[in-house]
Structures are given as C-alpha cells and as structure tokens.
Design an enzyme around this catalytic site. Structure first.
Site, PDB file in Angstrom:
ATOM      1  N   CYS A  33       0.840  -1.205   0.000  1.00  0.00           N
ATOM      2  CA  CYS A  33       0.000   0.000   0.000  1.00  0.00           C
ATOM      3  C   CYS A  33       0.874   1.254   0.000  1.00  0.00           C
ATOM      4  O   CYS A  33       1.586   1.519   0.974  1.00  0.00           O
ATOM      5  CB  CYS A  33      -0.906  -0.044   1.232  1.00  0.00           C
ATOM      6  SG  CYS A  33      -1.810   1.476   1.573  1.00  0.00           S
TER       7      CYS A  33
ATOM      8  N   CYS B 210       0.333   3.696   2.827  1.00  0.00           N
ATOM      9  CA  CYS B 210       0.834   3.099   4.077  1.00  0.00           C
ATOM     10  C   CYS B 210       2.337   3.330   4.202  1.00  0.00           C
ATOM     11  O   CYS B 210       2.836   3.713   5.264  1.00  0.00           O
ATOM     12  CB  CYS B 210       0.550   1.599   4.113  1.00  0.00           C
ATOM     13  SG  CYS B 210      -1.194   1.145   4.017  1.00  0.00           S
TER      14      CYS B 210
END
Length: 161
Positions: A63, A66
């Site tokens: 991600c 992230c």
C-alpha cells in the site's frame, strides 16, 4: 488460504491517500484485541497497554499511502514513546515479509501480525491505511481512514497533552 482474506478484499477497496470519513467509532470504548509481535511468539493485548495513548496502524507493504505514512508514525513514536505513547502497527501479511520490510524501512515501532481479522474486524477496517487513536482510559479519540501528510500529528499530538 484464510490468512490472506483481509488484504485482497481491502485491495479492492484500495489504499486511501485522503480520509473519506471516520469509521463512526470515536467516543466508544476500544474493543480489546490480541495480536502477535513479529519476530517473537509474544502475543500482546490492547488492554495490556491501558494507561497509554495507543495508535493502531492497519497497513500493508503493498500500500503506497501506508509506506508514505511510515516516517510520520516513526517520528511520532520516537517523540512520544517516553511519554506513554505506543504504536501497534498491524498487518496480516506473512511474517518474513513484515520482518524484511521493517528492517529495510528502519522503523523502531512494534509491528504485529493478525491472521483472521481478529484486530481489523472489530475496528471496521475497510481500506488501508486506517489509524485508530485510543486514549489512556481506553476510549477511541481518533479514527483516520486514509493518509495525507500532516494528518497523523494532528491526530496524535492533542492526545499527548
């Protein structure tokens, strides 16, 4: 394999670069969870951290937002860990992948692994990253779905005063 269920579903929802909304959990008592610390057999319960401000960080190595949020999480952890601030960074990816990522990223905050949505389920995680902030009394005081630069300090710093 059931241990991979959460993130393929979340992949369809996608990573979020800006928070669309909170999960409607602010003001509620934080559900107790138990997750395994990577690199050890130690299981940690959220209730073991009562009396501390805890940031739950639901994330994945794949991600982008992230990975972008990781330096801010690290900076907050280093700044406040001696003042009763804890991070529970939680993923359901393979432990060896998480250990390798942690080493390469150089993060010092603890990383945990869930297997069957035992942590993400109670916190209604539907996209990544998701950040839940819990105060010293065990109540949810922040719920950030997605990531944007500067949003994490805005979430954490008031709780540390």
């Amino acid at each position: 394999m059931r241990t991979r269920t959460l993130f393929p579903i979340l992949f369809l929802a996608g990573c979020q670069s800006a928070p669309p909304d909170d999960g409607g959990m602010v003001g509620q008592a934080a559900p107790d969870i138990e997750v395994a610390r990577i690199g050890s057999k130690e299981k940690v319960r959220l209730s073991d951290l009562k009396g501390k401000v805890v940031l739950l960080d639901f994330w994945a190595t794949w991600c982008g937002p992230c990975r972008q949020s990781s330096p801010e999480v690290e900076a907050l952890y280093r700044k406040y860990k001696d003042q009763g601030f804890e991070v529970m960074s939680i993923s359901n990816e393979a432990e060896d992948l998480l250990l390798d990522h942690k080493k390469k990223a150089g993060t010092t905050y603890p990383v945990f692994r869930e297997e069957l949505q035992e942590a993400s389920g109670p916190y209604r995680v539907t996209g990544l990253p998701t950040f839940i902030l819990i105060d010293r009394q065990g109540r949810i005081v922040g719920d950030l779905r997605g990531y944007g630069p500067g949003l994490l300090p805005e979430l954490v710093e008031p709780a540390m005063k």
